[in-house]
Write a protein that holds these residues in place. Sequence first.
Motif, PDB file in Angstrom:
ATOM      1  N   SER A   1      16.032 -45.813 119.646  1.00 41.63           N
ATOM      2  CA  SER A   1      16.767 -44.556 119.629  1.00 41.63           C
ATOM      3  C   SER A   1      17.632 -44.439 118.380  1.00 41.63           C
ATOM      4  O   SER A   1      18.069 -45.436 117.795  1.00 41.63           O
ATOM      5  N   LYS A   2      17.897 -43.203 117.990  1.00 45.20           N
ATOM      6  CA  LYS A   2      18.823 -42.935 116.893  1.00 45.20           C
ATOM      7  C   LYS A   2      20.250 -42.737 117.404  1.00 45.20           C
ATOM      8  O   LYS A   2      21.175 -42.539 116.610  1.00 45.20           O
ATOM      9  N   ASN A   3      20.398 -42.798 118.742  1.00 44.68           N
ATOM     10  CA  ASN A   3      21.715 -42.634 119.364  1.00 44.68           C
ATOM     11  C   ASN A   3      22.401 -44.002 119.416  1.00 44.68           C
ATOM     12  O   ASN A   3      21.948 -44.902 120.130  1.00 44.68           O
TER      13      ASN A   3
ATOM     14  N   GLU B   1      25.040 -45.070 120.865  1.00 46.69           N
ATOM     15  CA  GLU B   1      25.508 -45.451 122.200  1.00 46.69           C
ATOM     16  C   GLU B   1      24.352 -45.975 123.047  1.00 46.69           C
ATOM     17  O   GLU B   1      24.513 -46.929 123.817  1.00 46.69           O
ATOM     18  N   ALA B   2      23.182 -45.370 122.895  1.00 43.33           N
ATOM     19  CA  ALA B   2      22.010 -45.827 123.640  1.00 43.33           C
ATOM     20  C   ALA B   2      21.556 -47.194 123.144  1.00 43.33           C
ATOM     21  O   ALA B   2      21.160 -48.063 123.938  1.00 43.33           O
TER      22      ALA B   2
ATOM     23  N   LYS C   1      25.822 -37.189 129.390  1.00 46.27           N
ATOM     24  CA  LYS C   1      25.428 -38.017 128.249  1.00 46.27           C
ATOM     25  C   LYS C   1      24.192 -37.468 127.536  1.00 46.27           C
ATOM     26  O   LYS C   1      23.779 -37.997 126.511  1.00 46.27           O
ATOM     27  N   SER C   2      23.606 -36.426 128.085  1.00 44.49           N
ATOM     28  CA  SER C   2      22.355 -35.913 127.553  1.00 44.49           C
ATOM     29  C   SER C   2      22.581 -35.069 126.304  1.00 44.49           C
ATOM     30  O   SER C   2      23.559 -34.321 126.195  1.00 44.49           O
ATOM     31  N   ALA C   3      21.641 -35.163 125.345  1.00 42.86           N
ATOM     32  CA  ALA C   3      21.707 -34.362 124.113  1.00 42.86           C
ATOM     33  C   ALA C   3      20.899 -33.077 124.243  1.00 42.86           C
ATOM     34  O   ALA C   3      20.818 -32.296 123.286  1.00 42.86           O
TER      35      ALA C   3
ATOM     36  N   ASP D   1      17.796 -41.361 126.556  1.00 44.39           N
ATOM     37  CA  ASP D   1      19.037 -41.966 126.080  1.00 44.39           C
ATOM     38  C   ASP D   1      20.145 -41.869 127.123  1.00 44.39           C
ATOM     39  O   ASP D   1      20.865 -42.840 127.381  1.00 44.39           O
TER      40      ASP D   1
ATOM     41  N   ILE E   1      21.987 -45.075 128.879  1.00 39.53           N
ATOM     42  CA  ILE E   1      23.442 -45.253 128.762  1.00 39.53           C
ATOM     43  C   ILE E   1      24.083 -45.327 130.140  1.00 39.53           C
ATOM     44  O   ILE E   1      24.892 -46.224 130.426  1.00 39.53           O
TER      45      ILE E   1
END
Length: 471
Positions: free
Chosen positions: A6-8, A10-11, A76-78, A88, A92
């Motif tokens: 992931s690019k997140n 936090e994830a 937490k969702s984008a 992600d 998380i």
Amino acid sequence: MGAEHSKNPEAVEAIGFLSDNERHDLGTAFRQLVCPDGKSEPDANSNFDVISFQAFSRKVLPEDVSRRFHQAMCEKSALVDRDLVDRDAFTISVSHVTKGNLERKCHYYVRLAADYRKGVAPTPSAPHLHHLVCSLISAALSSRALNPKVNVWGGATKEANAKLARTMLDEMIFAKHAGGDKKVMVSFYDDPMPDDVVFASADLEKWLLENALMPRLFDHVFRSIFFSASDLAAETVPDGGIELPLLPELGSPGGKESLLDAASVLYLNNFVPMECRHQWRQVFDTKQHGASFATMLQKLEKVGGPSLLVVCDSDGYIFGGFASVPWTVSSQYQGDNSCFLFSLSRGMGVFRACEYNNHFMYLNHEMETMPNGLAMGGQPEYYGLFLDADFGKGHSHAEPMCTTYNSPQLSKEKAFDIARVEVWALGEAEDRKVHAHGSALDKNLEVQAMMEMVGKPMSGVYEPVEDPDDQ
């Protein structure tokens, strides 16, 4: 499971807290959530809605709790559609509830307890928290890891689960509702659950630091949703790596017929030392062995380690005590400050030793100048719990509290009639050899008591007694 790419940030951090097996299990869970038919694979845009999550978790969580957890994951969702959970957000949230620190877990406690509007911090009330704790207790006891043990212990009931939940919450509720005077709290259980008291995250953090059972229930329930049974079996103490079961194995027949139900065992097992939590073995029950102090004494003297005494009086009150060392007939008090008294009636309560005196345990018989019977806490005529050697009678005198355990009166009446008594050996300590015959001096218990008082215990040559249960 994909989140490690992931690019997140936090994830990526969240997946780092999970073991390889847990990552695999989480990938499997996400696949089941987004592709329930099993005919396709999730991609970078896969997500799931609340209906899918409720179907996935329905065997563990009630509908309202699963809906609130889905809502917390959505935060937490984008995704533009904030009613959907992407990979992600899923990673998380699961990592936080199963591996997170206290602050992160409190975030979910609060959100699981009560409905809330986006952008407005939830403030759960006492009834909200009671419902959540009841749900977690029920979910833990019905989980695939614990259910076989629960059945052995006679099953679990909504009433027993609700009583345990009330007990776990009462101290926090009472501290905020009525000033926290523990001497008054003993009657607080009779009061209705106050609905005008609300709690913030700080209140819950303090409570969770003081209540070890709640975090363990929370972890067990959410691990049972997302991880395999083999991962659940690896539940450990964080600092010691020692397996710490919520319920003990039953090392002998008697669980289903016991005075203790699964909720009571779950509660008491949380207070006994770690080495006592794996196995409980019933060694005496008046229902099986008869109402005999001599028989109980013989069984007690065989127990080579800690034990649990459970008493039911003629009014139906159930109470007892944990003995940290083997019982020995003596004029001296025994035990240490890990002993405790408990009550399972009205509410539940465990009363630990205070520093007033060391009268933890006492066992004597056939004496003329000293009490004959079994006692825990207090002093002659004012014991926290006393069973008379003339079996059938006992007392619990606490005016206002037992001096050793700071406990209230455990029985309904100060002097009570015994309806039933059980003794459980805890842990895996081997039985002791019981001796029947001693020297002439040993048979004179008055002389023996005087010798013990001046530090000169007596001994003789003994022959073992045969116990019918050993044949």
